[in-house]
Design a protein around this motif. Structure first.
Motif, PDB file in Angstrom:
ATOM      1  N   VAL A 224       0.848  -1.194   0.000  1.00 30.06           N
ATOM      2  CA  VAL A 224       0.000   0.000   0.000  1.00 30.06           C
ATOM      3  C   VAL A 224       0.883   1.243   0.000  1.00 30.06           C
ATOM      4  N   VAL A 225       0.307   2.365  -0.453  1.00 33.18           N
ATOM      5  CA  VAL A 225       0.992   3.654  -0.376  1.00 33.18           C
ATOM      6  C   VAL A 225       0.652   4.259   0.978  1.00 33.18           C
ATOM      7  N   GLU A 226       1.670   4.534   1.768  1.00 36.11           N
ATOM      8  CA  GLU A 226       1.432   4.899   3.156  1.00 36.11           C
ATOM      9  C   GLU A 226       1.005   6.340   3.349  1.00 36.11           C
ATOM     10  N   SER A 227       1.203   7.206   2.359  1.00 35.32           N
ATOM     11  CA  SER A 227       0.842   8.606   2.566  1.00 35.32           C
ATOM     12  C   SER A 227       0.472   9.261   1.248  1.00 35.32           C
ATOM     13  N   GLU A 228      -0.247  10.352   1.338  1.00 36.84           N
ATOM     14  CA  GLU A 228      -0.616  11.121   0.151  1.00 36.84           C
ATOM     15  C   GLU A 228       0.623  11.659  -0.550  1.00 36.84           C
ATOM     16  N   LYS A 229       1.607  12.065   0.219  1.00 38.74           N
ATOM     17  CA  LYS A 229       2.834  12.613  -0.362  1.00 38.74           C
ATOM     18  C   LYS A 229       3.554  11.553  -1.205  1.00 38.74           C
ATOM     19  N   MET A 272      -1.047  -3.574 -11.005  1.00 36.31           N
ATOM     20  CA  MET A 272      -1.412  -4.924 -11.434  1.00 36.31           C
ATOM     21  C   MET A 272      -2.835  -5.289 -11.013  1.00 36.31           C
ATOM     22  N   ASP A 273      -3.536  -5.952 -11.906  1.00 36.96           N
ATOM     23  CA  ASP A 273      -4.795  -6.607 -11.558  1.00 36.96           C
ATOM     24  C   ASP A 273      -4.446  -8.022 -11.119  1.00 36.96           C
ATOM     25  N   LEU A 274      -4.542  -8.299  -9.812  1.00 33.76           N
ATOM     26  CA  LEU A 274      -4.161  -9.602  -9.284  1.00 33.76           C
ATOM     27  C   LEU A 274      -5.256 -10.647  -9.454  1.00 33.76           C
ATOM     28  N   GLU A 312      -4.181  -3.059  -8.243  1.00 36.95           N
ATOM     29  CA  GLU A 312      -5.026  -2.116  -8.973  1.00 36.95           C
ATOM     30  C   GLU A 312      -6.162  -1.574  -8.121  1.00 36.95           C
ATOM     31  N   GLY A 313      -6.788  -2.420  -7.321  1.00 35.78           N
ATOM     32  CA  GLY A 313      -7.879  -1.957  -6.466  1.00 35.78           C
ATOM     33  C   GLY A 313      -7.428  -0.892  -5.482  1.00 35.78           C
ATOM     34  N   GLN A 314      -6.272  -1.128  -4.852  1.00 33.59           N
ATOM     35  CA  GLN A 314      -5.718  -0.156  -3.916  1.00 33.59           C
ATOM     36  C   GLN A 314      -5.342   1.140  -4.639  1.00 33.59           C
ATOM     37  N   PHE A 315      -4.793   1.003  -5.844  1.00 29.78           N
ATOM     38  CA  PHE A 315      -4.375   2.185  -6.594  1.00 29.78           C
ATOM     39  C   PHE A 315      -5.565   3.093  -6.912  1.00 29.78           C
ATOM     40  N   TRP A 316      -6.666   2.522  -7.442  1.00 30.40           N
ATOM     41  CA  TRP A 316      -7.809   3.356  -7.807  1.00 30.40           C
ATOM     42  C   TRP A 316      -8.456   3.994  -6.586  1.00 30.40           C
ATOM     43  N   SER A 317      -8.409   3.306  -5.448  1.00 31.27           N
ATOM     44  CA  SER A 317      -8.929   3.895  -4.207  1.00 31.27           C
ATOM     45  C   SER A 317      -8.134   5.147  -3.839  1.00 31.27           C
ATOM     46  N   ASP A 318      -6.797   5.053  -3.919  1.00 32.02           N
ATOM     47  CA  ASP A 318      -5.947   6.203  -3.604  1.00 32.02           C
ATOM     48  C   ASP A 318      -6.080   7.293  -4.662  1.00 32.02           C
ATOM     49  N   TRP A 319      -6.191   6.895  -5.921  1.00 30.26           N
ATOM     50  CA  TRP A 319      -6.340   7.863  -7.017  1.00 30.26           C
ATOM     51  C   TRP A 319      -7.611   8.699  -6.838  1.00 30.26           C
ATOM     52  N   THR A 320      -8.695   8.039  -6.482  1.00 30.43           N
ATOM     53  CA  THR A 320      -9.970   8.737  -6.262  1.00 30.43           C
ATOM     54  C   THR A 320      -9.850   9.750  -5.130  1.00 30.43           C
ATOM     55  N   LYS A 321      -9.115   9.385  -4.074  1.00 36.74           N
ATOM     56  CA  LYS A 321      -8.976  10.267  -2.917  1.00 36.74           C
ATOM     57  C   LYS A 321      -8.150  11.511  -3.229  1.00 36.74           C
ATOM     58  N   TRP A 322      -7.090  11.360  -4.024  1.00 34.44           N
ATOM     59  CA  TRP A 322      -6.092  12.420  -4.114  1.00 34.44           C
ATOM     60  C   TRP A 322      -5.917  13.018  -5.509  1.00 34.44           C
ATOM     61  N   GLN A 323      -6.582  12.483  -6.523  1.00 31.62           N
ATOM     62  CA  GLN A 323      -6.326  12.933  -7.894  1.00 31.62           C
ATOM     63  C   GLN A 323      -6.668  14.404  -8.107  1.00 31.62           C
ATOM     64  N   LYS A 324      -7.874  14.812  -7.724  1.00 34.33           N
ATOM     65  CA  LYS A 324      -8.284  16.209  -7.934  1.00 34.33           C
ATOM     66  C   LYS A 324      -7.511  17.152  -7.038  1.00 34.33           C
ATOM     67  N   LYS A 325      -7.358  16.764  -5.794  1.00 38.93           N
ATOM     68  CA  LYS A 325      -6.690  17.623  -4.823  1.00 38.93           C
ATOM     69  C   LYS A 325      -5.248  17.924  -5.230  1.00 38.93           C
ATOM     70  N   ASP A 326      -4.543  16.902  -5.726  1.00 39.92           N
ATOM     71  CA  ASP A 326      -3.129  17.063  -6.041  1.00 39.92           C
ATOM     72  C   ASP A 326      -2.867  17.307  -7.519  1.00 39.92           C
ATOM     73  N   GLY A 327      -3.929  17.410  -8.322  1.00 37.64           N
ATOM     74  CA  GLY A 327      -3.757  17.684  -9.749  1.00 37.64           C
ATOM     75  C   GLY A 327      -2.990  16.607 -10.485  1.00 37.64           C
ATOM     76  N   LEU A 328      -3.326  15.357 -10.191  1.00 40.72           N
ATOM     77  CA  LEU A 328      -2.628  14.239 -10.836  1.00 40.72           C
ATOM     78  C   LEU A 328      -3.182  14.017 -12.235  1.00 40.72           C
ATOM     79  N   ASN A 329      -2.294  13.802 -13.204  1.00 45.19           N
ATOM     80  CA  ASN A 329      -2.707  13.695 -14.602  1.00 45.19           C
ATOM     81  C   ASN A 329      -2.575  12.265 -15.124  1.00 45.19           C
TER      82      ASN A 329
END
Length: 535
Positions: A224-229, A272-274, A312-329
């Protein structure tokens, strides 16, 4: 005269060419370093996948066996026998004889430890011991459990194995200790080293080595990614859709390794899609089955410690949380002809390769064809077989004391197709097999038969010459009481996991590879070509 001279020169050159062609022997790639084997395997642009190819080779298959020898193994002469009263009986006289016959055995006593080591080395004659763990109390006052790391003496695979056994110890009236019994494979459960509960980390750990150790506790929790940073500063690559899904396992791995290779080239984390779709060729229902976990078949612990990957499931969960806030492209690529070299300049957080619906242009491995194949190398060393499956392999081989020969008998649909394999059915009849083995395997030997023949009674005539063994003789290694059953069910959210066709073929093949002598179907039993007439 000029015409005759020219004809003579022509004949001379034809003769020279014929001699060279007849005597030239190309280098055998099997004796080259593993990097050259990898280059050989990945050198064909138009890779094809045949449905009859059932077991995929993985990274540990390409590691040279001598890479596993780290230091020397432990000989009987290395054990401290100075306090042994009767070495032939594997017994030891304790210094302090102020105890009775019923006094509990002190497993932590160094002399007891030496007794167990010597007993194990003398009992298991077909393996090399590389490391012993400390002896710990067993199930009662007269037993001790001890673990060790070993390799079979005639091992052809680059792996270490771990076993832990229960030793029953007897004390005579004069305080002499002797081992009176050694339990079955993995019977010494108190000596099994349990890994502490570790918090899953996203950061890549140092590679634990290039050698698989079978029998250790598996830690394949999802990273897992431990932080937004940390997520914001990461760079990711994701493959989605495509026609590889539900294809045979060889094609799945060929495409996955292409994705892993591109991720490493771009210095990105592969998302990865496991969840795997298992092809109908491996299922009892004869239908494609979704929802199979990658970790059922392959060693995810080794992968996550050797490469940068994320579920992949964990990634999309984190992407949804932080994509707009951090301007991820997100950078979308819908044409496999866009090479990794062109994507090297992309700065966006996520590169997503989206594959269409038209086969074969939607196969992931197409990305690595053409000019890319000389730049992006498939990292075979990252993919190992599941330690849980390999533990079953080790269990079967250990019950045979690593002292057996093996024959592979392939029949099935091929034996029925007389047009492509005219002699296979006849050459794999029991009488024909006995004739083929007569000069290759001594009578009375343990013979493991790896086969796709569903009715093993077909091979009953071989019992007059050999002690035969089959995969289903060892069902207890994956039944409801086994470690494999409990651990895979835990991975599967409490739902029981079927020991499916791919698992069966994989285990059957790996046990075959560990036989002292290996008799192949197409090299030894029949003269038919593996892929049919004229191939």
């Amino acid at each position: 005269m000029i015409g005759n001279l020219c004809f003579t020169i022509f004949v001379f050159f034809v003769l020279i060419f014929t001699i060279i062609a007849a005597t030239y022997e190309p280098d055998d790639l099997l004796f080259h370093p593993s990097t050259q084997i990898t280059n050989f395997l990945t050198s064909t642009s138009n890779a094809t996948f045949r449905s009859d190819i059932t077991v995929a080779k993985t990274g540990e298959d390409f590691a040279a066996p001598n890479q596993t020898v780290v230091g020397s193994f432990i000989n009987i002469t290395d054990v401290d026998t100075s306090s042994f009263e009767n070495a032939a009986d594997v017994a030891v006289q304790l210094t302090d004889c102020d105890v009775g016959p019923d006094t509990p055995i002190q497993c932590s006593d160094p002399e007891v430890f030496h007794l167990l080591m010597k007993s194990a080395i003398e009992h298991f004659k077909d393996i090399h011991f590389y490391k012993f763990g400390k002896a710990v109390p067993g199930s009662n006052d007269s037993s001790c459990d001890m673990a060790w790391r070993f390799r079979p003496k005639e091992g052809k695979t680059a792996s270490f194995y771990k076993d832990y056994r229960r030793f029953v110890i007897s004390r005579s009236g004069n305080c002499t200790l002797s081992v009176v019994g050694i339990g079955e494979y993995h019977s010494g459960v108190n000596a099994r080293k349990r890994k502490k509960n570790q918090k899953p980390g996203f950061e890549k750990k140092p590679d634990s080595g290039t050698i698989q150790v079978v029998g250790e506790t598996v830690n394949d929790t999802l990273p897992v990614v431990e932080s937004e940073k940390a997520f914001r500063h990461g760079k990711y690559l994701l493959y989605t859709n495509g026609g590889d899904r539900c294809k045979n396992m060889n094609q799945y791995l060929w495409s996955l390794l292409c994705a892993l290779g591109e991720a490493q080239y771009l210095n990105r984390t592969l998302v990865m899609d496991l969840s795997i779709c298992l092809s109908s060729m491996y299922t009892s229902s004869h239908l494609d089955e979704e929802g199979k976990d990658f970790r059922f078949y392959f060693d995810f612990e080794h992968l996550k410690e050797s490469a940068s990957v994320l579920d992949e499931g964990q990634f999309w969960s984190d992407w949804t949380k932080w994509q707009k806030k951090d301007g991820l492209n997100l950078y979308l690529v819908e044409d496999f002809k866009v090479t990794p070299m062109k994507l090297a300049v992309v700065k966006d957080t996520l590169i997503m390769r989206k594959f269409g619906a038209v086969e074969p242009d939607n196969y992931w491995y197409r990305v690595c064809e053409g000019e890319t194949e000389s730049v992006v190398q498939r990292p075979w060393h990252l993919i190992w077989k599941s330690k849980r499956l390999m533990d079953i392999v080790s269990g079967i081989a250990s019950r045979l004391n690593w002292d057996y020969d093996a024959v592979h008998v392939l029949r099935g649909e091929k034996a029925k197709n007389k047009e492509l394999w005219p002699h296979l059915d006849t050459d794999t009849q029991p009488e024909a097999i006995i004739s083929s083995l007569r000069d290759k395997i001594e009578e009375g030997r343990n013979l493991y038969i790896a086969t796709d023949e569903p009715d093993t009674s077909f091979f009953n005539p071989l019992k007059d010459k050999y002690t035969t063994h089959f995969l289903d003789d060892y069902k207890d290694l994956w039944d409801e009481q086994s470690d494999w059953y409990r651990e895979t069910m835990k991975l599967n959210n409490g739902v029981a996991v079927e020991f499916d066709g791919y698992m069966r073929i994989s285990v059957d093949t790996e046990v075959f590879y560990r036989g002292k002598k290996q008799i192949e179907t197409f090299n030894d039993l029949t003269s038919d070509c593996k892929d049919g007439v004229n191939t």
